[in-house]
Write an enzyme that holds these catalytic residues in place. Structure first.
Site, short mmCIF file in Angstrom:
data_model
loop_
_atom_site.label_atom_id
_atom_site.label_comp_id
_atom_site.label_asym_id
_atom_site.label_seq_id
_atom_site.Cartn_x
_atom_site.Cartn_y
_atom_site.Cartn_z
N ASP A 20 0.81 -1.18 -0.08
CA ASP A 20 0.09 0.01 -0.26
C ASP A 20 0.77 1.28 0.11
O ASP A 20 2.00 1.13 0.33
CB ASP A 20 -0.97 0.16 1.37
CG ASP A 20 -1.63 1.36 1.29
OD1 ASP A 20 -2.53 1.53 0.27
OD2 ASP A 20 -1.53 1.86 2.44
N ASP A 32 -0.03 5.08 0.68
CA ASP A 32 -0.34 6.06 1.80
C ASP A 32 -0.63 5.26 3.41
O ASP A 32 -1.31 4.67 3.46
CB ASP A 32 -1.51 6.85 1.68
CG ASP A 32 -1.46 7.78 0.17
OD1 ASP A 32 -0.24 7.99 -0.10
OD2 ASP A 32 -2.35 7.65 -0.44
#
Length: 281
Positions: free
Chosen positions: A47, A49
């Protein structure tokens, strides 16, 4: 969708040419004279952020990109181990008009400038109202990343900071490691298959698992090994790495599972026979 070139990383190489359907009948290659060491993971999906960089909501400014502590060193350890890397990220700010496609490309380019190249970028530009199959917790981006990297989802592990990451990985048949932040809900931490304090610790966990499976076996190989996991589908899915480790030292693996785990059990590689039994718990 922004997909930067990643010339600095190894070219994707499929390991499933002998048995293309790794989702059901994939085997862990045994160690022996002339044999390749077994491999648990081909790729790590990350991922963006909150996992790779500090979470700045709907950020369209590359100057605000700040890697999490130790991110570059952790990623370089994965690259040195021969693992391919992909980013899988929800970016609904594009659909909401909070930044442009050009700004998104600029931010992602800055991420690569600071953290090194990635072999694939998978980006969902939709918001939750779109009902798409790519936005996490849907598994679309996980499967797309695996295809782009020349492998299958069951040979990938996803690192993320919220429950949607864990759900997407599980639905695709990938392993997962949760790295919580201040915004991660306690219920998401409790439900995660594996939790580590930060990205560096998650990478340590991934490499430790890979080393365990790749370690040469000494003495006689086991014959037939029975693995029992009579639980729900999610619990059966997270058994995948353990089954691959067992299969590395066994001639045959039999999986005992209950009716609730039937569909998930069919996705696990390294299993030669399934036995379904309705146990009382």
């Amino acid at each position: 969708m922004f997909t930067p070139r990643a010339g600095g990383n190894p070219r994707p190489v499929r390991r499933d040419q002998v048995k293309p359907d790794q989702r059901r009948s994939g085997r862990v290659e045994p160690v022996g004279p002339g044999a390749m060491a077994p491999v648990l993971y081909d790729a790590v999906l990350l991922d963006r952020d909150g996992t790779l960089i500090e979470d700045v909501p709907y950020n369209g400014d590359p100057d605000k990109v700040r890697p999490v502590p130790g991110a570059r060193e952790a990623l370089d350890r994965l690259r040195a181990a021969g693992l391919r890397l992909a980013v899988v990220t929800n970016q609904s700010g594009l659909a909401r008009g909070l930044f442009t496609a050009a700004q998104l490309r600029a931010v992602n380019a800055r991420v690569e400038e600071l953290l090194g190249p990635f072999d694939s970028w998978q980006i969902c530009p939709h918001d939750e109202r779109a009902g798409c199959g790519c936005r996490k917790p849907a598994p679309g981006m996980v499967r797309a990343a695996a295809r782009a990297l020349g492998t299958t989802a069951d040979r990938c592990v996803l690192v993320g900071d919220i429950g949607a990451d864990m759900t997407a990985a599980g639905a695709a048949g990938a392993a997962a490691v949760l790295v919580p932040t201040a915004t991660t809900r306690p219920a998401e931490v409790a439900a995660a298959p594996c939790v580590r304090a930060d990205l560096s610790a998650a990478v340590e966990e991934i490499l430790a698992r890979a080393a365990l499976v790749a370690a040469p076996t000494e003495g006689r190989r086991a014959g037939t090994v029975l693995v029992a996991r009579s639980d729900s589908a999610g619990d059966v899915l997270v058994t995948g790495p353990a089954i691959r480790a067992v299969a590395a030292g066994a001639d045959r693996v039999v999986l005992l599972h209950g009716p609730r785990g039937r569909d998930a059990a069919a996705l696990l590689p390294g299993v030669d026979e399934h036995i379904e039994w309705p146990l009382p718990w």
